[in-house]
Design a protein around this motif. Sequence first.
Motif, mmCIF file in Angstrom:
data_model
loop_
_atom_site.group_PDB
_atom_site.id
_atom_site.type_symbol
_atom_site.label_atom_id
_atom_site.label_comp_id
_atom_site.label_asym_id
_atom_site.label_seq_id
_atom_site.Cartn_x
_atom_site.Cartn_y
_atom_site.Cartn_z
ATOM 1 N N ASP A 1 0.835 -1.199 0.000
ATOM 2 C CA ASP A 1 0.000 0.000 0.000
ATOM 3 C C ASP A 1 0.874 1.254 0.000
ATOM 4 O OD1 ASP A 1 -2.750 1.265 0.540
ATOM 5 O OD2 ASP A 1 -1.499 2.091 2.143
ATOM 6 N N ASN A 2 0.502 2.229 -0.837
ATOM 7 C CA ASN A 2 1.311 3.452 -0.956
ATOM 8 C C ASN A 2 1.425 4.206 0.360
ATOM 9 O OD1 ASN A 2 1.780 2.893 -3.608
ATOM 10 N ND2 ASN A 2 0.943 4.789 -4.417
ATOM 11 N N LYS A 3 0.369 4.192 1.161
ATOM 12 C CA LYS A 3 0.432 4.880 2.455
ATOM 13 C C LYS A 3 1.455 4.208 3.370
ATOM 14 C CE LYS A 3 -4.194 6.934 2.543
ATOM 15 N NZ LYS A 3 -5.508 6.994 3.255
ATOM 16 N N ALA A 4 1.505 2.868 3.291
ATOM 17 C CA ALA A 4 2.511 2.141 4.078
ATOM 18 C C ALA A 4 3.911 2.502 3.604
ATOM 19 C CB ALA A 4 2.275 0.646 3.964
ATOM 20 N N LEU A 5 4.079 2.625 2.284
ATOM 21 C CA LEU A 5 5.381 2.998 1.740
ATOM 22 C C LEU A 5 5.793 4.393 2.206
ATOM 23 C CD1 LEU A 5 5.112 1.641 -1.910
ATOM 24 C CD2 LEU A 5 6.601 0.779 -0.101
ATOM 25 N N GLU A 6 4.845 5.314 2.216
ATOM 26 C CA GLU A 6 5.143 6.672 2.678
ATOM 27 C C GLU A 6 5.598 6.666 4.135
ATOM 28 O OE1 GLU A 6 1.564 8.762 1.787
ATOM 29 O OE2 GLU A 6 2.159 9.237 -0.263
ATOM 30 N N SER A 7 4.983 5.805 4.939
ATOM 31 C CA SER A 7 5.365 5.726 6.355
ATOM 32 C C SER A 7 6.744 5.092 6.527
ATOM 33 C CB SER A 7 4.332 4.923 7.151
ATOM 34 O OG SER A 7 4.406 3.539 6.838
ATOM 35 N N LEU A 8 7.172 4.305 5.525
ATOM 36 C CA LEU A 8 8.467 3.647 5.579
ATOM 37 C C LEU A 8 9.597 4.527 5.054
ATOM 38 C CD1 LEU A 8 7.201 0.194 4.398
ATOM 39 C CD2 LEU A 8 8.736 0.459 6.353
ATOM 40 N N MET A 9 9.217 5.632 4.401
ATOM 41 C CA MET A 9 10.194 6.479 3.720
ATOM 42 C C MET A 9 11.307 6.938 4.665
ATOM 43 S SD MET A 9 10.652 8.211 0.668
ATOM 44 C CE MET A 9 9.100 8.784 0.003
ATOM 45 N N LYS A 10 10.938 7.453 5.822
ATOM 46 C CA LYS A 10 11.934 8.007 6.738
ATOM 47 C C LYS A 10 12.863 6.921 7.258
ATOM 48 C CE LYS A 10 12.451 10.954 10.808
ATOM 49 N NZ LYS A 10 11.764 11.709 11.878
ATOM 50 N N LYS A 11 12.306 5.770 7.568
ATOM 51 C CA LYS A 11 13.104 4.687 8.130
ATOM 52 C C LYS A 11 14.055 4.095 7.094
ATOM 53 C CE LYS A 11 12.460 0.777 11.264
ATOM 54 N NZ LYS A 11 11.469 -0.088 11.937
ATOM 55 N N ALA A 12 13.577 3.955 5.855
ATOM 56 C CA ALA A 12 14.402 3.375 4.796
ATOM 57 C C ALA A 12 15.261 4.419 4.102
ATOM 58 C CB ALA A 12 13.505 2.678 3.771
ATOM 59 N N LEU B 1 4.160 5.434 -7.811
ATOM 60 C CA LEU B 1 5.315 5.112 -6.973
ATOM 61 C C LEU B 1 6.378 6.202 -7.062
ATOM 62 C CD1 LEU B 1 5.655 1.269 -7.618
ATOM 63 C CD2 LEU B 1 5.015 2.371 -5.463
ATOM 64 N N LYS B 2 6.597 6.708 -8.279
ATOM 65 C CA LYS B 2 7.562 7.795 -8.429
ATOM 66 C C LYS B 2 7.086 9.059 -7.718
ATOM 67 C CE LYS B 2 10.872 7.831 -10.069
ATOM 68 N NZ LYS B 2 12.177 7.459 -9.469
ATOM 69 N N LYS B 3 5.795 9.288 -7.724
ATOM 70 C CA LYS B 3 5.249 10.488 -7.074
ATOM 71 C C LYS B 3 5.466 10.472 -5.562
ATOM 72 C CE LYS B 3 1.735 11.946 -10.413
ATOM 73 N NZ LYS B 3 0.281 12.068 -10.709
ATOM 74 N N ILE B 4 5.462 9.283 -4.967
ATOM 75 C CA ILE B 4 5.687 9.228 -3.517
ATOM 76 C C ILE B 4 7.176 9.106 -3.181
ATOM 77 C CG2 ILE B 4 3.396 8.306 -3.041
ATOM 78 C CD1 ILE B 4 4.746 5.577 -2.529
ATOM 79 N N GLY B 5 8.025 9.109 -4.223
ATOM 80 C CA GLY B 5 9.460 9.168 -3.978
ATOM 81 C C GLY B 5 10.242 7.890 -4.187
ATOM 82 N N ALA B 6 9.669 6.887 -4.859
ATOM 83 C CA ALA B 6 10.391 5.631 -5.092
ATOM 84 C C ALA B 6 11.659 5.887 -5.899
ATOM 85 C CB ALA B 6 9.501 4.636 -5.805
ATOM 86 N N LYS B 7 12.775 5.356 -5.433
ATOM 87 C CA LYS B 7 14.066 5.537 -6.107
ATOM 88 C C LYS B 7 14.570 4.253 -6.760
ATOM 89 C CE LYS B 7 15.968 8.832 -6.188
ATOM 90 N NZ LYS B 7 15.831 9.904 -7.201
#
Length: 512
Positions: free
Chosen positions: A443-454, A471-477
């Motif tokens: 889920d994209n919201k879960a990914l957003e919450s993981l951003m800082k930790k990862a 995915l790119k919009k939420i910052g996937a690298k």
Amino acid sequence: MESQNIVPTILAEILEKKQSKPLRINTRTTPLNPPNLDSTLIIAEIKRASPSAGNIGEIANPKVLAESYLQGGAGAISVLCEQDYFKGDLEDLREVKESHKEACVLRKDFITKQEQIAESYGFGADMVLLIAAVFVGQKNPYGGFGQLQRLYEECLKFGLTPLIEVHNAQEVDFIAPLQAKFIGVNSRNLHTFVIDRIQAYNLIEKIQAQNPQSKVIFESSLNCDFDGFVVGNLGFNGILCGSYLVRNQTPRVALENLKKALECGKKDSNVFYKNAFKLLDLPLGFVKICGITNVEDALMCAESLQELAIKGVECQAKEQKIAALGFIIEPNSPRFVAIEEIKRITKELERFPNILKVVVLKDDERQMKSALKLYREGIVDALQLHGITKAGWFGGVELRGANFAFYEVWNVESAEDLGEFVSPFVLLDSKSALGGGSGRKIDNKALESLMKKAQYLCVAGGVGIENVESLKKIGAKMLDINSSIESEPGKKDFAKLQSLIVKLKTLGESLE
């Protein structure tokens, strides 16, 4: 790129308090000892606290800790002398130098005045840290580049070795006219105290191009031996390490192991990290197609991926990579490929030298042994470790002491599922009975919450044409693509692949 008219936030507070401190006088009685720039240099730090970490460790007797460092092979001792935020003092420096007269000692502090150079010399410093971030920016309150240059020249007058510290590309350009012999790359932003190791890693190539005469030292965020391996593999000449050593119960042994890892990394000619970090920092990011099982699919994917070569990452040399292919050696996977077949496929892929090759394995000692053999023979560039069952360990190997290129995969649904990882970046996959390759999305919201930790958001699981843009919009690298471009498990579909490549190329061009 950062550009400040004045020095902001935490750095501003430190500097403001520093201006009110009176200069102190001490008569030097010790010899000058410059660093040995011809050897692997470990600068071991005496550091009690920091604004980000708080209290790090009580150091009642700095000369005793310095002795441990020197026994472990430290080439220099860094002494933090700032009082308010780091709980250091010039007396610590004096004590260390007078107890270890043959050691090279660095004054690590926030220096803005020429008189502080004389002060440093008087207390026994052999090196002085000069921080570029203090002087960058229009209307700079501390004298801008002119003052940095004066401080640099003042160091030379006293026979001191200046260590010029940078943390981003702007600062590398800023200090270029100095032609400094000794440059430190701090992975911590002193304005915010946020760590960005990959940005710091990527600076070495720019520094080496502008300052071929320089020795380059990596600073901050070293947490285990493996970090030393990565730094050495990238081409850094040495490291400056504080918190990790201060917290360690046996700092001498920790330093010995860190130095060995750094030297081991220097000997490893693998180019995976150098290229992966570059790709992660590009607008489109790092694209990997996983689950390759045959030569036909490998060549089809490699050919299609050539469309993603954008300005700055065209295949100008063998070391310049644009994307990756993955080979799964887990026998229970429907995309399993035998070791001998991987060798045959990678032989055919030699016509595409700009494609990285990654072996994907589960937490199994036999798989680990096979994967490491492929790595040592130069058949693959890195290991993708899927299904960590114990943080810091995989396939019977302690990852903190590893001497090969790898990154971890964690199966997650929320931030709580991501444990402590060792690799410089971590790939996030969805939870499923298969453990991977299921096509299930996170889920994209879960990914957003993981951003800082990862920090760097790297995503696998259900990545396809319908969600790469979001995915790119939420910052996937990093995008790891598998089942969405298959006609059946283990068989890539040309039409689906082409549609995805067109989508990715369009995205990449719009993000440039």
